[in-house]
Design a protein around this motif. Sequence first.
Motif, PDB file in Angstrom:
ATOM      1  N   ARG A  13       0.848  -1.193   0.000  1.00  0.00           N
ATOM      2  CA  ARG A  13       0.000   0.000   0.000  1.00  0.00           C
ATOM      3  C   ARG A  13       0.879   1.237   0.000  1.00  0.00           C
ATOM      4  O   ARG A  13       1.683   1.456   0.922  1.00  0.00           O
ATOM      5  CB  ARG A  13      -0.904   0.015   1.233  1.00  0.00           C
ATOM      6  N   ALA A  14       0.744   2.051  -1.073  1.00  0.00           N
ATOM      7  CA  ALA A  14       1.514   3.290  -1.181  1.00  0.00           C
ATOM      8  C   ALA A  14       0.592   4.476  -0.931  1.00  0.00           C
ATOM      9  O   ALA A  14      -0.525   4.519  -1.456  1.00  0.00           O
ATOM     10  CB  ALA A  14       2.141   3.394  -2.570  1.00  0.00           C
ATOM     11  N   GLN A  15       1.071   5.431  -0.133  1.00  0.00           N
ATOM     12  CA  GLN A  15       0.308   6.643   0.147  1.00  0.00           C
ATOM     13  C   GLN A  15       1.201   7.859   0.015  1.00  0.00           C
ATOM     14  O   GLN A  15       2.378   7.829   0.407  1.00  0.00           O
ATOM     15  CB  GLN A  15      -0.294   6.603   1.555  1.00  0.00           C
ATOM     16  N   VAL A  16       0.625   8.910  -0.556  1.00  0.00           N
ATOM     17  CA  VAL A  16       1.359  10.159  -0.746  1.00  0.00           C
ATOM     18  C   VAL A  16       0.510  11.303  -0.217  1.00  0.00           C
ATOM     19  O   VAL A  16      -0.693  11.370  -0.506  1.00  0.00           O
ATOM     20  CB  VAL A  16       1.692  10.392  -2.239  1.00  0.00           C
ATOM     21  N   MET A  17       1.111  12.191   0.534  1.00  0.00           N
ATOM     22  CA  MET A  17       0.412  13.351   1.073  1.00  0.00           C
ATOM     23  C   MET A  17       1.156  14.605   0.667  1.00  0.00           C
ATOM     24  O   MET A  17       2.348  14.753   0.914  1.00  0.00           O
ATOM     25  CB  MET A  17       0.355  13.260   2.598  1.00  0.00           C
ATOM     26  N   ARG A  18       0.481  15.501  -0.033  1.00  0.00           N
ATOM     27  CA  ARG A  18       1.069  16.770  -0.449  1.00  0.00           C
ATOM     28  C   ARG A  18       0.022  17.872  -0.361  1.00  0.00           C
ATOM     29  O   ARG A  18      -1.051  17.758  -0.967  1.00  0.00           O
ATOM     30  CB  ARG A  18       1.573  16.692  -1.900  1.00  0.00           C
ATOM     31  N   ASN A  19       0.335  18.909   0.392  1.00  0.00           N
ATOM     32  CA  ASN A  19      -0.514  20.107   0.444  1.00  0.00           C
ATOM     33  C   ASN A  19      -1.966  19.773   0.797  1.00  0.00           C
ATOM     34  O   ASN A  19      -2.918  20.297   0.229  1.00  0.00           O
ATOM     35  CB  ASN A  19      -0.479  20.836  -0.905  1.00  0.00           C
ATOM     36  N   GLY A  20      -2.135  18.848   1.726  1.00  0.00           N
ATOM     37  CA  GLY A  20      -3.469  18.481   2.180  1.00  0.00           C
ATOM     38  C   GLY A  20      -4.173  17.476   1.295  1.00  0.00           C
ATOM     39  O   GLY A  20      -5.305  17.082   1.582  1.00  0.00           O
ATOM     40  N   VAL A  21      -3.535  17.050   0.218  1.00  0.00           N
ATOM     41  CA  VAL A  21      -4.119  16.066  -0.690  1.00  0.00           C
ATOM     42  C   VAL A  21      -3.489  14.705  -0.426  1.00  0.00           C
ATOM     43  O   VAL A  21      -2.267  14.557  -0.432  1.00  0.00           O
ATOM     44  CB  VAL A  21      -3.884  16.465  -2.169  1.00  0.00           C
ATOM     45  N   ARG A  22      -4.327  13.709  -0.164  1.00  0.00           N
ATOM     46  CA  ARG A  22      -3.826  12.370   0.111  1.00  0.00           C
ATOM     47  C   ARG A  22      -4.254  11.430  -1.037  1.00  0.00           C
ATOM     48  O   ARG A  22      -5.418  11.395  -1.423  1.00  0.00           O
ATOM     49  CB  ARG A  22      -4.391  11.839   1.425  1.00  0.00           C
ATOM     50  N   PHE A  27      -0.645  -2.221  -4.623  1.00  0.00           N
ATOM     51  CA  PHE A  27       0.056  -2.939  -5.693  1.00  0.00           C
ATOM     52  C   PHE A  27       0.514  -4.314  -5.191  1.00  0.00           C
ATOM     53  O   PHE A  27       0.742  -4.516  -3.998  1.00  0.00           O
ATOM     54  CB  PHE A  27       1.279  -2.140  -6.166  1.00  0.00           C
ATOM     55  N   LYS A  28       0.676  -5.226  -6.129  1.00  0.00           N
ATOM     56  CA  LYS A  28       1.171  -6.559  -5.776  1.00  0.00           C
ATOM     57  C   LYS A  28       2.687  -6.553  -5.560  1.00  0.00           C
ATOM     58  O   LYS A  28       3.206  -7.329  -4.765  1.00  0.00           O
ATOM     59  CB  LYS A  28       0.800  -7.567  -6.866  1.00  0.00           C
ATOM     60  N   LYS A  29       3.390  -5.673  -6.290  1.00  0.00           N
ATOM     61  CA  LYS A  29       4.845  -5.630  -6.203  1.00  0.00           C
ATOM     62  C   LYS A  29       5.301  -4.331  -5.530  1.00  0.00           C
ATOM     63  O   LYS A  29       4.736  -3.264  -5.766  1.00  0.00           O
ATOM     64  CB  LYS A  29       5.469  -5.730  -7.590  1.00  0.00           C
ATOM     65  N   HIS A  30       6.364  -4.454  -4.696  1.00  0.00           N
ATOM     66  CA  HIS A  30       6.916  -3.290  -4.009  1.00  0.00           C
ATOM     67  C   HIS A  30       7.462  -2.274  -5.009  1.00  0.00           C
ATOM     68  O   HIS A  30       7.299  -1.051  -4.844  1.00  0.00           O
ATOM     69  CB  HIS A  30       8.027  -3.740  -3.049  1.00  0.00           C
ATOM     70  N   ALA A  31       8.088  -2.768  -6.099  1.00  0.00           N
ATOM     71  CA  ALA A  31       8.671  -1.867  -7.098  1.00  0.00           C
ATOM     72  C   ALA A  31       7.598  -1.019  -7.759  1.00  0.00           C
ATOM     73  O   ALA A  31       7.811   0.172  -8.038  1.00  0.00           O
ATOM     74  CB  ALA A  31       9.425  -2.684  -8.153  1.00  0.00           C
ATOM     75  N   ASP A  32       6.422  -1.618  -8.017  1.00  0.00           N
ATOM     76  CA  ASP A  32       5.324  -0.867  -8.636  1.00  0.00           C
ATOM     77  C   ASP A  32       4.801   0.201  -7.686  1.00  0.00           C
ATOM     78  O   ASP A  32       4.477   1.325  -8.112  1.00  0.00           O
ATOM     79  CB  ASP A  32       4.192  -1.817  -9.035  1.00  0.00           C
ATOM     80  N   ALA A  33       4.713  -0.141  -6.407  1.00  0.00           N
ATOM     81  CA  ALA A  33       4.242   0.827  -5.410  1.00  0.00           C
ATOM     82  C   ALA A  33       5.221   1.990  -5.297  1.00  0.00           C
ATOM     83  O   ALA A  33       4.815   3.163  -5.207  1.00  0.00           O
ATOM     84  CB  ALA A  33       4.078   0.134  -4.057  1.00  0.00           C
ATOM     85  N   LYS A  34       6.511   1.678  -5.310  1.00  0.00           N
ATOM     86  CA  LYS A  34       7.546   2.712  -5.217  1.00  0.00           C
ATOM     87  C   LYS A  34       7.518   3.634  -6.420  1.00  0.00           C
ATOM     88  O   LYS A  34       7.621   4.865  -6.298  1.00  0.00           O
ATOM     89  CB  LYS A  34       8.913   2.043  -5.080  1.00  0.00           C
TER      90      LYS A  34
END
Length: 363
Positions: A13-22, A27-34
């Motif tokens: 599970r990849a999560q990104v938070m920028r300027n109040g937007v999450r 993904f099945k693979k760590h490389a794809d999530a990265k």
Amino acid sequence: MASIVRLPSGSWRAQVMRNGVRKGETFKKHADAKRWAAEMESKLESIKAIGTAQTPKGSTFADFVDKYVEETDPVKPHGKNKKATLKRLKSEFKGVLMSDFSILHLREFVDRRVRKKTQAGTTVSGVTIAVDLSYISTILHWARDVKHYDVNAGIANEIRGSLARRGINTRSKRREREATEAELEKIFAAYEAKGSRQKIPMPHLIAFALASAMRQEEVCSILIEDINYEDKTVVIRNRKHPQEKLGNDQTVPLLPAAWDIAMTHVGDRKKGRVFPFNQRSVSSSFTRICQKCGIEDLHFHDLRHGAIGKLFTIGLRIEQVALISGHRDWAMLRRYTHIKAKDVQKAFNDLLGAQAAKTLATA
């Protein structure tokens, strides 16, 4: 800052938070999530700086079509024609990067379409090309306005506006075909001659269509549970609408002839379809009988056209006919009125006569 965690299922599970937007994605693979997290961080930074972001590296127009369908179809289901068109457009622009998608691609697309022949051997109509461009415009505007990517969303509408200058007619020709009384007599006689060999009671379905002004899919889908026996009405579920694909339910009256036929088929049943027959089988049967009778270019749907015209003939007002036919735009009903100059003269004289009779009666 991106956060990537492994779930109990083994996925990432990849999560990104920028300027109040999450934003988050699994993904099945760590490389794809990265990789996704890095791209999303870059996108959000770009949106903050200039309002849009570059399209993902290597993403094609077809990829955007897939993503559009994936995100919008569950919310507002697409019709089968739209789905088929989008699938064809993916093939038309196969391999074209979204970052490179330009007005030149659309000009070449139109050039290909005007040269292409249909299965019937005719050229592709301007109406079809205009619809194609409309769906392309939808994808481009979705990419820009919803996903905030830097795409030129107006190019499809620009090309569509130029079709007339190329001599391409984008106005659909309204079908005016109706069954004549003589043709209907031939059809009913032909079905009567078939007797018990006819599994679908086509004479009843034809008569019901003529009495109700319903489309064939509506005739074959109305439910016994939706009949109001006191008001003699029925609910047509998800009735055809230019914008709404689902939820457009409409209560319509079943006039005497239609009511009698419906009750004959309902019998003592409490639920299920009034006419439990496949609409395609109904259409095919009607086409075959017309061919047998030597009747050209008549479809089951043309019965609706004639039925609506007769509703005006018996004197119903336009808003009353619209309630039965399901037309939201009353202007669309004008072509069914069949009003002639002599009809106006007669109506005017009848009104004068009625007023004169009323004056004499009160004198």
